[in-house]
Design a protein around this motif. Structure first.
Motif, mmCIF file in Angstrom:
data_model
loop_
_atom_site.group_PDB
_atom_site.id
_atom_site.type_symbol
_atom_site.label_atom_id
_atom_site.label_comp_id
_atom_site.label_asym_id
_atom_site.label_seq_id
_atom_site.Cartn_x
_atom_site.Cartn_y
_atom_site.Cartn_z
ATOM 1 N N GLN A 73 0.823 -1.209 0.000
ATOM 2 C CA GLN A 73 0.000 0.000 0.000
ATOM 3 C C GLN A 73 0.855 1.257 0.000
ATOM 4 N N ILE A 74 0.305 2.304 -0.578
ATOM 5 C CA ILE A 74 0.973 3.600 -0.522
ATOM 6 C C ILE A 74 0.974 4.069 0.924
ATOM 7 N N ALA A 75 2.149 4.506 1.393
ATOM 8 C CA ALA A 75 2.214 4.966 2.779
ATOM 9 C C ALA A 75 1.385 6.226 2.933
ATOM 10 N N SER A 76 0.581 6.271 3.959
ATOM 11 C CA SER A 76 -0.160 7.497 4.255
ATOM 12 C C SER A 76 -0.566 7.472 5.717
ATOM 13 N N TYR A 77 -0.902 8.633 6.228
ATOM 14 C CA TYR A 77 -1.330 8.684 7.618
ATOM 15 C C TYR A 77 -2.508 9.632 7.759
ATOM 16 N N GLU A 78 -3.274 9.408 8.798
ATOM 17 C CA GLU A 78 -4.330 10.360 9.135
ATOM 18 C C GLU A 78 -4.505 10.345 10.648
ATOM 19 N N GLU A 121 6.038 13.621 11.814
ATOM 20 C CA GLU A 121 7.359 13.132 11.449
ATOM 21 C C GLU A 121 7.338 11.611 11.404
ATOM 22 N N GLU A 122 8.264 11.063 10.629
ATOM 23 C CA GLU A 122 8.335 9.623 10.527
ATOM 24 C C GLU A 122 9.095 9.063 11.704
ATOM 25 N N LEU A 123 8.619 7.960 12.246
ATOM 26 C CA LEU A 123 9.336 7.309 13.330
ATOM 27 C C LEU A 123 10.190 6.199 12.740
ATOM 28 N N THR A 172 -3.294 14.945 7.973
ATOM 29 C CA THR A 172 -3.382 13.773 7.104
ATOM 30 C C THR A 172 -2.613 14.024 5.824
ATOM 31 N N ASN A 173 -2.140 12.982 5.223
ATOM 32 C CA ASN A 173 -1.678 13.146 3.849
ATOM 33 C C ASN A 173 -2.332 12.108 2.938
ATOM 34 N N VAL A 174 -3.468 11.634 3.387
ATOM 35 C CA VAL A 174 -4.271 10.788 2.517
ATOM 36 C C VAL A 174 -4.792 11.671 1.390
ATOM 37 N N GLY A 229 6.120 3.822 11.501
ATOM 38 C CA GLY A 229 5.116 4.622 12.190
ATOM 39 C C GLY A 229 5.310 6.112 12.003
ATOM 40 N N TYR A 230 4.353 6.859 12.528
ATOM 41 C CA TYR A 230 4.379 8.308 12.408
ATOM 42 C C TYR A 230 4.067 8.944 13.758
ATOM 43 N N ARG A 231 4.651 10.126 13.954
ATOM 44 C CA ARG A 231 4.386 10.897 15.167
ATOM 45 C C ARG A 231 3.775 12.223 14.756
HETATM 46 C C1 NAG Z 1 2.652 10.619 3.303
HETATM 47 O O1 NAG Z 1 3.880 10.950 3.939
HETATM 48 C C2 NAG Z 1 4.813 9.900 3.974
HETATM 49 C C3 NAG Z 1 6.010 10.349 4.810
HETATM 50 O O2 NAG Z 1 6.385 11.639 4.553
HETATM 51 C C4 NAG Z 1 5.214 9.527 2.562
HETATM 52 O O3 NAG Z 1 6.138 8.475 2.579
HETATM 53 C C5 NAG Z 1 3.972 9.117 1.813
HETATM 54 O O4 NAG Z 1 4.288 8.839 0.472
HETATM 55 C C6 NAG Z 1 2.903 10.208 1.876
HETATM 56 N N1 NAG Z 1 1.692 9.691 1.270
HETATM 57 C C7 NAG Z 1 0.947 10.383 0.395
HETATM 58 C C8 NAG Z 1 -0.293 9.723 -0.094
HETATM 59 O O5 NAG Z 1 1.272 11.502 0.024
#
Ligand code: NAG
Ligand code: NAG
Length: 150
Positions: A45-50, A82-84, A64-66, A88-90
């Protein structure tokens, strides 16, 4: 092998499930709220957080960066992520003031959700959390490796 089983067994009994939380919440000395999200990434999966919270009636997205979703406007520019290491993410929310309600903190990573509910005015200080979270980190990592390598 037997020895490692024994170690995992002991760790397991002592520390799981209470400490293997995938999300933790605390307040730093300067009143910033810190939320750590420790969901293992999925390579597919594409990395993302919310990061969000809910006080019962409404859920607010804090950061979020979804793609396609964004923080609620009262939280815009108030937090950073920030990335842990190693996973994981903080999320740090600046100028946090304790909410007057029991709050559920949530994070989403790789399509999985972790949440924790905190009673009003019960958010712990990060300095008090350090040992606990370091411990749970190690256990969670060990478990993670143990599961993926067996
Ligand atoms: C969200 O941020 C992470 C870490 O900065 C990055 O690796 C990831 O690609 C980003 N996801 C999207 C959907 O922009
Ligand atoms: C957030 O910051 C960006 C650029 O730093 C700015 O353009 C925007 O107006 C800010 N938004 C709010 C709600 O303060």
């Amino acid at each position: 092998m037997l020895k490692s089983l024994f170690v995992f067994g002991v760790l397991g009994v002592l520390l799981i499930p209470a400490q293997c939380d995938r999300i933790s919440v605390c307040v730093e000395d300067d009143n910033d709220l810190r939320v750590d999200c420790l969901i293992p990434p999925k390579p597919s999966q594409i990395a993302s957080y919310e990061f969000s919270w809910s006080t019962g009636t409404k859920e607010y997205v804090i950061n979020t960066n979804v793609s396609g979703s964004s923080a609620d406007k009262e939280f815009k520019n108030k937090s950073y992520v920030e990335e842990l290491d190693p996973q994981g993410y903080r999320m740090i929310l600046t100028g946090y003031t304790d909410t007057l309600h029991t709050t559920t903190y949530m994070c989403k990573m790789s399509g999985e959700v972790a949440s924790i509910s905190v009673e009003k005015e019960q958010v712990v200080q990060c300095s008090a959390m350090f040992l606990k979270s370091a411990g749970s980190w190690i256990v969670c990592l060990l478990l993670f490796f143990y599961q993926t390598h067996s």
